[in-house]
Design a protein around this motif. Structure first.
Motif, mmCIF file in Angstrom:
data_model
loop_
_atom_site.group_PDB
_atom_site.id
_atom_site.type_symbol
_atom_site.label_atom_id
_atom_site.label_comp_id
_atom_site.label_asym_id
_atom_site.label_seq_id
_atom_site.Cartn_x
_atom_site.Cartn_y
_atom_site.Cartn_z
ATOM 1 N N ASP A 1 0.829 -1.215 0.000
ATOM 2 C CA ASP A 1 0.000 0.000 0.000
ATOM 3 C C ASP A 1 0.858 1.258 0.000
ATOM 4 O O ASP A 1 0.532 2.236 -0.682
ATOM 5 C CB ASP A 1 -0.942 0.009 1.196
ATOM 6 C CG ASP A 1 -2.027 -1.058 1.113
ATOM 7 O OD1 ASP A 1 -2.201 -1.654 0.030
ATOM 8 O OD2 ASP A 1 -2.681 -1.306 2.139
ATOM 9 N N LEU A 2 1.949 1.251 0.774
ATOM 10 C CA LEU A 2 2.834 2.422 0.799
ATOM 11 C C LEU A 2 3.476 2.653 -0.563
ATOM 12 O O LEU A 2 3.565 3.786 -1.036
ATOM 13 C CB LEU A 2 3.919 2.246 1.860
ATOM 14 C CG LEU A 2 3.469 2.424 3.297
ATOM 15 C CD1 LEU A 2 4.592 2.028 4.252
ATOM 16 C CD2 LEU A 2 3.053 3.860 3.557
ATOM 17 N N ILE A 3 3.923 1.588 -1.198
ATOM 18 C CA ILE A 3 4.538 1.719 -2.515
ATOM 19 C C ILE A 3 3.514 2.222 -3.524
ATOM 20 O O ILE A 3 3.807 3.110 -4.337
ATOM 21 C CB ILE A 3 5.165 0.383 -2.952
ATOM 22 C CG1 ILE A 3 6.376 0.073 -2.079
ATOM 23 C CG2 ILE A 3 5.546 0.410 -4.424
ATOM 24 C CD1 ILE A 3 6.926 -1.332 -2.237
ATOM 25 N N ALA A 4 2.304 1.683 -3.476
ATOM 26 C CA ALA A 4 1.255 2.121 -4.402
ATOM 27 C C ALA A 4 0.921 3.590 -4.187
ATOM 28 O O ALA A 4 0.751 4.349 -5.147
ATOM 29 C CB ALA A 4 0.014 1.253 -4.234
ATOM 30 N N THR A 5 0.836 4.013 -2.929
ATOM 31 C CA THR A 5 0.541 5.415 -2.629
ATOM 32 C C THR A 5 1.666 6.315 -3.115
ATOM 33 O O THR A 5 1.428 7.371 -3.688
ATOM 34 C CB THR A 5 0.324 5.603 -1.117
ATOM 35 O OG1 THR A 5 -0.760 4.777 -0.712
ATOM 36 C CG2 THR A 5 0.011 7.048 -0.775
ATOM 37 N N TYR A 6 2.904 5.898 -2.901
ATOM 38 C CA TYR A 6 4.048 6.684 -3.367
ATOM 39 C C TYR A 6 4.002 6.818 -4.879
ATOM 40 O O TYR A 6 4.181 7.900 -5.420
ATOM 41 C CB TYR A 6 5.359 6.017 -2.938
ATOM 42 C CG TYR A 6 6.570 6.718 -3.495
ATOM 43 C CD1 TYR A 6 7.071 7.853 -2.887
ATOM 44 C CD2 TYR A 6 7.194 6.253 -4.646
ATOM 45 C CE1 TYR A 6 8.167 8.517 -3.403
ATOM 46 C CE2 TYR A 6 8.288 6.909 -5.168
ATOM 47 C CZ TYR A 6 8.779 8.031 -4.548
ATOM 48 O OH TYR A 6 9.859 8.681 -5.077
#
Length: 81
Positions: free
Chosen positions: A39-44
């Motif tokens: 999720d963090l990678i997708a948000t970034y």
């Protein structure tokens, strides 16, 4: 793994049960951490900054903002009364 000689059969069964619960919890934690990282990678990636140059807007006299107008109350205060 064989039962250690100092453990009874009941203690060994309890140990194996607790170890299975521990392993299950650790797997759940690992899955949750992987999901959070995804999720963090997708948000970034979604909000990644683009440093490409942006064309400057041309001077448009119609887009000028008028100077701020003073309210009647502020005019009264500025006269020194």
């Amino acid at each position: 793994m064989k039962r250690p000689p100092h453990m009874s059969a009941a203690e060994w069964a309890e140990y194996q049960q607790r170890q299975a619960e521990h392993d299950d919890l650790m797997a759940q934690i690992a899955d949750r951490e992987a999901q959070m990282e995804h999720d963090l990678i997708a948000t970034y990636d979604e909000y990644e900054l683009d440093f490409s140059p942006v064309p400057k807007p041309e001077a448009d006299p119609a887009r000028r903002t008028p100077p701020p107008h003073r309210s009647p109350a502020s005019r009264r205060r500025s006269r020194g009364r």
